[in-house]
Design an enzyme around this catalytic site. Structure first.
Site, PDB file in Angstrom:
ATOM      1  N   SER A  42      42.814  35.740  42.681  1.00 10.24           N
ATOM      2  CA  SER A  42      43.725  37.316  42.258  1.00 10.24           C
ATOM      3  C   SER A  42      42.351  38.065  42.984  1.00 10.24           C
ATOM      4  O   SER A  42      42.247  38.890  43.812  1.00 10.24           O
ATOM      5  CB  SER A  42      43.006  37.670  40.765  1.00 10.24           C
ATOM      6  N   THR A  43      41.238  37.392  43.101  1.00  7.85           N
ATOM      7  CA  THR A  43      40.150  38.009  44.343  1.00  7.85           C
ATOM      8  C   THR A  43      39.023  37.196  44.870  1.00  7.85           C
ATOM      9  O   THR A  43      39.147  36.156  45.007  1.00  7.85           O
ATOM     10  CB  THR A  43      38.634  38.530  43.422  1.00  7.85           C
TER      11      THR A  43
END
Length: 195
Positions: free
Chosen positions: A9-10
């Protein structure tokens, strides 16, 4: 040819765990993007789909079904795309493949539908816990917005959105940046106008 799809996600998250099972004959596709973004809207997701359509990929591995998405509809749509293109999908943590001897594996379809529903439920629960936490913090007076009538400097504003700046500078769209960073599109546009 085989492929492995990896998603985090990041940029702070590591891909090593997902790449651990990669074999030498697999081409790797890595996206740093929220699972809430549909597979066909992700940069490497699109590249993988293009390779499938061009007949270059016929086998795809993922570490878990939630790498494809956090929304039941999006996951099922991606699975359907693979099925229509006769691509075998292997989900490592379940040890199961979408096709067996060239035929659709109905046990796979059932298990994946359940797992995709659980993944979607986890995301909704996370968002609900976040909203509850903010409500509790507001009730305790810990969570406060800016007072009416005050003006925030550009520097102070931008210091709160370092992650948004990072994704914009990497070339992510305003919409994708908003989803990844869990902020509004308006906020991302405001950040973009100030950097």
């Amino acid at each position: 040819m085989k492929a492995r799809y990896v998603r985090v996600s990041t940029g702070n998250q590591k891909t090593a765990r997902q790449e651990a099972r990669q074999s030498n004959d697999e081409k790797i596709f890595v996206d740093i993007i929220s699972g809430a973004i549909p597979f066909n809207e992700r940069k490497q997701g699109k590249e993988l789909m293009k390779a499938v359509e061009n007949g270059k990929i016929d086998y795809v591995s993922v570490s878990s079904i939630d790498r494809l998405g956090r929304n039941l509809f999006d996951i099922i749509s991606t699975l359907e795309f693979f099925r229509e293109n006769k691509v075998v999908l292997k989900v490592d943590n379940l040890g199961i493949e979408s096709m067996v001897n060239g035929e659709e594996n109905f046990a796979f379809k059932l298990i994946i539908s359940v797992m995709a529903s659980i993944s979607e439920m986890e995301r909704l629960n996370l968002l609900e816990r976040q909203r509850e936490g903010i409500a509790i913090a507001k009730a305790k007076g810990v969570y406060k917005g800016r007072e009416k009538g005050t003006v925030e400097s550009d520097e102070d504003f931008l210091s709160k959105y370092k992650e948004v700046i990072k994704y914009l500078k990497k070339g992510f769209s305003i919409r994708n940046t908003a989803k990844i960073c869990n902020v509004s599109i308006t906020t991302v546009q405001k950040v973009k106008n100030k950097i």
